[in-house]
Design an enzyme around this catalytic site. Structure first.
Site, short mmCIF file in Angstrom:
data_model
loop_
_atom_site.label_atom_id
_atom_site.label_comp_id
_atom_site.label_asym_id
_atom_site.label_seq_id
_atom_site.Cartn_x
_atom_site.Cartn_y
_atom_site.Cartn_z
N CYS A 176 40.84 -32.22 29.68
CA CYS A 176 39.42 -31.82 29.79
C CYS A 176 38.49 -33.01 29.92
O CYS A 176 37.34 -32.87 30.32
CB CYS A 176 39.02 -30.97 28.59
SG CYS A 176 39.98 -29.45 28.47
N HIS A 210 31.19 -30.98 28.32
CA HIS A 210 32.37 -30.20 28.69
C HIS A 210 32.22 -28.82 28.05
O HIS A 210 31.80 -28.68 26.91
CB HIS A 210 33.63 -30.89 28.17
CG HIS A 210 34.84 -30.03 28.23
ND1 HIS A 210 35.20 -29.32 29.37
CD2 HIS A 210 35.77 -29.70 27.29
CE1 HIS A 210 36.29 -28.63 29.13
NE2 HIS A 210 36.65 -28.84 27.87
N ASN A 226 36.44 -22.15 29.88
CA ASN A 226 36.76 -23.57 29.89
C ASN A 226 37.54 -23.88 31.16
O ASN A 226 38.70 -23.49 31.29
CB ASN A 226 37.59 -23.89 28.64
CG ASN A 226 37.96 -25.36 28.52
OD1 ASN A 226 37.82 -26.12 29.47
ND2 ASN A 226 38.47 -25.74 27.36
N1 ACO Z 1 41.42 -11.93 19.84
C1 ACO Z 1 41.54 -11.43 18.60
N2 ACO Z 1 42.08 -12.11 17.59
C2 ACO Z 1 42.52 -13.36 17.84
C3 ACO Z 1 42.43 -13.95 19.12
C4 ACO Z 1 41.86 -13.18 20.14
N3 ACO Z 1 41.70 -13.65 21.40
N4 ACO Z 1 42.94 -15.20 19.06
C5 ACO Z 1 43.34 -15.40 17.80
N5 ACO Z 1 43.10 -14.29 17.06
C6 ACO Z 1 43.37 -14.07 15.64
C7 ACO Z 1 44.52 -14.91 15.13
O1 ACO Z 1 45.76 -14.29 15.41
C8 ACO Z 1 44.22 -14.96 13.66
O2 ACO Z 1 44.63 -13.75 13.08
P1 ACO Z 1 45.26 -13.75 11.59
O3 ACO Z 1 44.18 -14.29 10.70
O4 ACO Z 1 45.57 -12.30 11.41
O5 ACO Z 1 46.46 -14.64 11.67
C9 ACO Z 1 42.69 -15.01 13.62
O6 ACO Z 1 42.25 -14.50 14.89
C10 ACO Z 1 42.14 -16.41 13.43
O7 ACO Z 1 42.79 -17.28 14.34
P2 ACO Z 1 42.37 -18.77 14.52
O8 ACO Z 1 43.15 -19.42 15.61
O9 ACO Z 1 42.39 -19.42 13.17
O10 ACO Z 1 40.88 -18.54 15.02
P3 ACO Z 1 39.64 -19.49 14.93
O11 ACO Z 1 38.61 -18.87 14.10
O12 ACO Z 1 40.04 -20.92 14.65
O13 ACO Z 1 39.10 -19.46 16.44
C11 ACO Z 1 39.22 -20.83 18.42
C12 ACO Z 1 39.97 -19.88 17.49
C13 ACO Z 1 38.07 -20.08 19.06
C14 ACO Z 1 40.15 -21.35 19.50
C15 ACO Z 1 38.68 -22.01 17.57
O14 ACO Z 1 39.71 -22.60 16.84
C16 ACO Z 1 38.02 -23.04 18.37
O15 ACO Z 1 36.91 -22.86 18.82
N6 ACO Z 1 38.66 -24.21 18.56
C17 ACO Z 1 38.11 -25.28 19.34
C18 ACO Z 1 39.07 -25.62 20.35
C19 ACO Z 1 38.68 -25.18 21.70
O16 ACO Z 1 37.62 -24.73 22.01
N7 ACO Z 1 39.64 -25.36 22.57
C20 ACO Z 1 39.45 -25.13 23.94
C21 ACO Z 1 40.32 -26.04 24.68
S1 ACO Z 1 40.21 -27.64 24.07
C22 ACO Z 1 38.97 -28.41 24.78
O17 ACO Z 1 38.63 -28.13 25.91
C23 ACO Z 1 38.28 -29.39 24.01
#
Ligand code: ACO
Length: 323
Positions: free
Chosen positions: A114, A250, A280
């Site tokens: 990215c 980004h 993204n």
């Molecule tokens: N729909 C519904 N539920 C979901 C989904 C979905 N699409 N994805 C995950 N879940 C569930 C998981 O299974 C988990 O369930 P559980 O508690 O029963 O086990 C719950 O939601 C929480 O999962 P987490 O992965 O802990 O969710 P989090 O609150 O951390 O959000 C996210 C995930 C949005 C990816 C977050 O971690 C984030 O914003 N990370 C930043 C990284 C990013 O944006 N990456 C993009 C690419 S990297 C880059 O470009 C920099």
């Protein structure tokens, strides 16, 4: 020499898919509200069958050249940032060169996930400053839909396909009027390689690797490292937060983008946001946002624009440009 951003361009595949459509299409156990609340994403574009990174990139490049009023004969070098090249080789840059009908100069791909576009701007700036090229196309182009695990709802809802490009034109510093790329500040820390990676070989022609991500880990690094890179860039140019005209970050996640706006004391109206409509698009997200904000008149000549990105590697960095 100074590298002026003479033109910007973007291209998105025709098909836009909303969160609800995606869930139904791929049979995902997710909802529009889960995705939108955590990421700000409402839809993304998905490439048509057979549409590759070079197809998208060539279209974005043509748009950038048109905005610059430049012909293909002005292009000395093509730098493509991508994690989804058409194939391992030839480089997607050279495929694009062929599609544009250019038969001189050189081109190569650069892999920094990215952060690829920010890295590529830094390299292009160096080529221009050292006189190795005068007209440089810098392209971010991605077909992430080919490297996603469509059974992993934690990653596949986050990404989209698209391409963005800028055409950089070298001018003598005394004629640049303070405009152009000011500096790029690039970083990497391979200790964190596994928190965001592709688990095998892949390309937009096919391939077997898919994106794996420890989302919370990535989130933890994002705002601190990005804010530090931006402050480093501002300090290197004797500038402060109050000098920033636009933040073009980004586009990974609206929460990261909003947190960056706060750190830099910028209201959200001075931040270009496309993640809601594009998701993204990795290396393509910054040039796509630049193309949008220069076309709709938000970014004006003379504005100081901050670009920043973090991605697999970990890689991260920031670039300052005076438009
Ligand atoms: N729909 C519904 N539920 C979901 C989904 C979905 N699409 N994805 C995950 N879940 C569930 C998981 O299974 C988990 O369930 P559980 O508690 O029963 O086990 C719950 O939601 C929480 O999962 P987490 O992965 O802990 O969710 P989090 O609150 O951390 O959000 C996210 C995930 C949005 C990816 C977050 O971690 C984030 O914003 N990370 C930043 C990284 C990013 O944006 N990456 C993009 C690419 S990297 C880059 O470009 C920099």
């Amino acid at each position: 020499m100074r590298a002026l951003i003479a033109g910007t361009g973007g291209y998105l595949p025709a098909r836009s898919v909303s969160n609800d459509e995606l869930a139904a299409w791929k049979g995902l156990d997710t909802t529009d509200s889960w995705i939108a609340e955590r990421t700000g994403i409402r839809c993304r574009h998905i490439a048509a069958e057979g549409e590759t990174a070079s197809d998208l990139g060539a279209r974005a490049a043509l748009a950038a050249l048109a905005q610059a009023g430049a012909g293909v004969e002005e292009v000395d070098a093509i730098l493509v940032a991508t994690s989804t090249p058409d194939s391992a080789f030839p480089a997607t840059a050279v495929r694009i060169q062929g599609k544009l009908g250019i038969t001189r100069g050189f081109g190569f791909d650069l892999a920094a996930a990215c952060t690829g576009f920010v890295y590529a701007l830094g390299v292009a700036d160096a080529l221009i400053r050292t006189g190795q090229a005068r007209g440089v196309l810098v392209i971010g182009t991605e077909v992430y839909s080919r490297i996603l695990d469509w059974t992993d709802r934690g990653t596949c809802v986050l990404f989209g396909d698209g391409a963005g490009a800028v055409f950089l034109r070298g001018v003598a510093a005394e004629h640049a009027g303070g405009r152009g790329l000011l500096s790029s500040h690039l970083h990497a820390d391979g200790r964190f390689g596994d928190i965001l990676h592709v688990d095998g070989g892949a390309g937009s022609n096919g391939g077997t690797g898919v994106v794996r991500m420890a989302g919370r880990e990535v989130f933890k690094h994002a705002v601190t490292k990005l804010a530090a890179a931006v402050d480093e860039a501002l300090a290197a140019n004797g500038l402060g937060h109050a000098d920033i005209g636009w933040l073009v970050p980004h586009q990974a996640n609206l929460r990261i983008i909003e947190a960056m706006g706060k750190k830099l004391h910028l209201p959200l109206e001075r931040v270009v946001v496309t993640v809601d409509r594009h998701a993204n698009t990795s290396a393509a997200s910054i040039p796509l946002a630049l193309a949008e904000a220069t076309r709709d008149g938000r970014i004006q000549r003379g504005d100081l624009v901050v670009m920043e990105a973090i991605g697999g590697g970990l890689t991260w960095g920031a670039t300052l440009a005076r438009f």
